[in-house]
Design a protein around this motif. Structure first.
Motif, PDB file in Angstrom:
ATOM      1  N   ASP A  39      20.709  49.670 -17.266  1.00 24.19           N
ATOM      2  CA  ASP A  39      21.287  49.940 -15.950  1.00 24.19           C
ATOM      3  C   ASP A  39      20.778  48.975 -14.878  1.00 24.19           C
ATOM      4  O   ASP A  39      21.153  49.079 -13.710  1.00 24.19           O
ATOM      5  N   GLY A  40      19.909  48.037 -15.277  1.00 25.63           N
ATOM      6  CA  GLY A  40      19.391  47.045 -14.335  1.00 25.63           C
ATOM      7  C   GLY A  40      18.247  47.551 -13.475  1.00 25.63           C
ATOM      8  O   GLY A  40      17.832  46.880 -12.533  1.00 25.63           O
ATOM      9  N   LYS A  41      17.701  48.700 -13.812  1.00 27.58           N
ATOM     10  CA  LYS A  41      16.609  49.271 -13.015  1.00 27.58           C
ATOM     11  C   LYS A  41      15.276  49.125 -13.730  1.00 27.58           C
ATOM     12  O   LYS A  41      15.201  49.192 -14.957  1.00 27.58           O
ATOM     13  N   LEU A  42      14.222  48.957 -12.927  1.00 32.52           N
ATOM     14  CA  LEU A  42      12.886  48.735 -13.463  1.00 32.52           C
ATOM     15  C   LEU A  42      12.369  49.954 -14.219  1.00 32.52           C
ATOM     16  O   LEU A  42      12.355  51.063 -13.692  1.00 32.52           O
ATOM     17  N   VAL A  43      11.946  49.705 -15.454  1.00 30.17           N
ATOM     18  CA  VAL A  43      11.391  50.738 -16.315  1.00 30.17           C
ATOM     19  C   VAL A  43       9.867  50.655 -16.324  1.00 30.17           C
ATOM     20  O   VAL A  43       9.182  51.672 -16.336  1.00 30.17           O
ATOM     21  N   HIS A  44       9.341  49.408 -16.319  1.00 33.89           N
ATOM     22  CA  HIS A  44       7.903  49.191 -16.460  1.00 33.89           C
ATOM     23  C   HIS A  44       7.533  47.857 -15.826  1.00 33.89           C
ATOM     24  O   HIS A  44       8.268  46.877 -15.948  1.00 33.89           O
ATOM     25  N   GLY A  47      23.902  45.127 -18.172  1.00 29.91           N
ATOM     26  CA  GLY A  47      24.098  45.872 -19.402  1.00 29.91           C
ATOM     27  C   GLY A  47      23.081  45.591 -20.492  1.00 29.91           C
ATOM     28  O   GLY A  47      23.174  46.158 -21.579  1.00 29.91           O
ATOM     29  N   LYS A  48      22.104  44.740 -20.220  1.00 27.19           N
ATOM     30  CA  LYS A  48      21.089  44.400 -21.215  1.00 27.19           C
ATOM     31  C   LYS A  48      19.733  44.962 -20.812  1.00 27.19           C
ATOM     32  O   LYS A  48      19.458  45.153 -19.634  1.00 27.19           O
ATOM     33  N   VAL A  49      18.887  45.181 -21.810  1.00 24.93           N
ATOM     34  CA  VAL A  49      17.477  45.462 -21.569  1.00 24.93           C
ATOM     35  C   VAL A  49      16.833  44.102 -21.377  1.00 24.93           C
ATOM     36  O   VAL A  49      17.030  43.195 -22.187  1.00 24.93           O
ATOM     37  N   VAL A  50      16.088  43.940 -20.284  1.00 33.61           N
ATOM     38  CA  VAL A  50      15.562  42.628 -19.910  1.00 33.61           C
ATOM     39  C   VAL A  50      14.050  42.703 -19.700  1.00 33.61           C
ATOM     40  O   VAL A  50      13.573  43.528 -18.929  1.00 33.61           O
ATOM     41  N   LEU A  51      13.334  41.823 -20.401  1.00 37.75           N
ATOM     42  CA  LEU A  51      11.902  41.661 -20.184  1.00 37.75           C
ATOM     43  C   LEU A  51      11.697  40.312 -19.521  1.00 37.75           C
ATOM     44  O   LEU A  51      12.102  39.281 -20.063  1.00 37.75           O
ATOM     45  N   ASP A  86      13.654  50.528  -9.183  1.00 34.58           N
ATOM     46  CA  ASP A  86      14.208  49.466  -8.345  1.00 34.58           C
ATOM     47  C   ASP A  86      15.134  48.574  -9.177  1.00 34.58           C
ATOM     48  O   ASP A  86      14.888  48.357 -10.374  1.00 34.58           O
ATOM     49  N   PRO A  87      16.190  48.035  -8.545  1.00 33.79           N
ATOM     50  CA  PRO A  87      17.096  47.143  -9.275  1.00 33.79           C
ATOM     51  C   PRO A  87      16.450  45.778  -9.525  1.00 33.79           C
ATOM     52  O   PRO A  87      15.541  45.371  -8.798  1.00 33.79           O
ATOM     53  N   ALA A 104      21.623  43.094 -27.136  1.00 36.18           N
ATOM     54  CA  ALA A 104      21.442  43.974 -25.977  1.00 36.18           C
ATOM     55  C   ALA A 104      20.101  43.731 -25.286  1.00 36.18           C
ATOM     56  O   ALA A 104      19.754  44.426 -24.337  1.00 36.18           O
ATOM     57  N   PHE A 105      19.354  42.722 -25.754  1.00 36.75           N
ATOM     58  CA  PHE A 105      18.028  42.417 -25.204  1.00 36.75           C
ATOM     59  C   PHE A 105      17.957  40.967 -24.757  1.00 36.75           C
ATOM     60  O   PHE A 105      18.486  40.073 -25.408  1.00 36.75           O
ATOM     61  N   GLU A 106      17.274  40.751 -23.643  1.00 36.24           N
ATOM     62  CA  GLU A 106      17.061  39.396 -23.122  1.00 36.24           C
ATOM     63  C   GLU A 106      15.598  39.251 -22.720  1.00 36.24           C
ATOM     64  O   GLU A 106      15.056  40.098 -22.004  1.00 36.24           O
ATOM     65  N   PHE A 107      14.965  38.188 -23.196  1.00 36.56           N
ATOM     66  CA  PHE A 107      13.578  37.885 -22.829  1.00 36.56           C
ATOM     67  C   PHE A 107      13.588  36.601 -22.009  1.00 36.56           C
ATOM     68  O   PHE A 107      14.060  35.566 -22.469  1.00 36.56           O
TER      69      PHE A 107
END
Length: 176
Positions: free
Chosen positions: A148-153, A59-63, A37-38, A94-97
């Motif tokens: 890609d803005g999609k849920l990984v976990h 474009g970032k990995v986001v937690l 999911d986005p 490339a990461f955002e918390f």
């Protein structure tokens, strides 16, 4: 005597089974996010950290971590993140918390942060506007989105050591 021990064990089982979740309210999750999911659209406004909207994260990995200052499992999770995860990724562009304080103001989060000494930003969500884009009940919650803005976990609740799995998932998402 056996009956007393049984009742005591049953009571502990109930307490510990509920301890993973700080709060459960409402009738159910309005929109449970699933893998792929986005990232939901949200806006966070902070006089301390500035404004942030989900579109800024492209474009970032986001937690994203959803918490409350009074939540015991949330505090364990954030302390482990501060110790293990944050030092590893805080300088990675490339990461955002993003840590969202459900039903908290900037002032409350600043006082909390003074006490805890977290070095990552805490964003207020006093009216649950951002939180409601992710869930209707239960904290802590964590969501990891790929570049890609999609849920990984996604996770609900927290137990010691969960941060190690998330670190591996972030490393994998950053490598893609």
């Amino acid at each position: 005597m056996k009956k007393s021990i049984f009742i005591l064990c049953a009571l502990f089982a109930v307490i510990f089974s509920q301890g993973v979740y700080a709060q459960q309210d409402g009738a159910g999750v309005a929109k449970e996010l699933k893998t792929g999911d986005p990232i939901p659209e949200f806006v966070l406004q902070s006089s301390v950290h500035g404004n942030l909207k989900s579109g800024d994260l492209n474009g970032k990995v986001v937690l994203i971590s959803l918490f409350a200052t009074w939540c015991g499992p949330c505090q364990v999770e954030l302390a482990e993140i501060q110790e293990h995860l944050w030092p590893k990724f805080k300088d990675n562009k490339a990461f955002e918390f993003i840590v969202i304080g459900r039903e908290h103001t900037d002032e409350e989060l600043s006082k909390y942060n003074e006490k805890k000494g977290f070095t990552f930003p805490l964003y207020p969500d006093p009216e649950r506007k951002a939180y409601s884009q992710f869930a209707e009940k239960s904290i802590p919650r964590a969501y990891l989105f790929g570049k890609d803005g999609k849920l990984v976990h996604a996770s609900v609740g927290y137990k010691a050591g969960d941060v190690n799995e998330v670190i591996k998932l972030i490393e994998k998402a950053l490598a893609q």
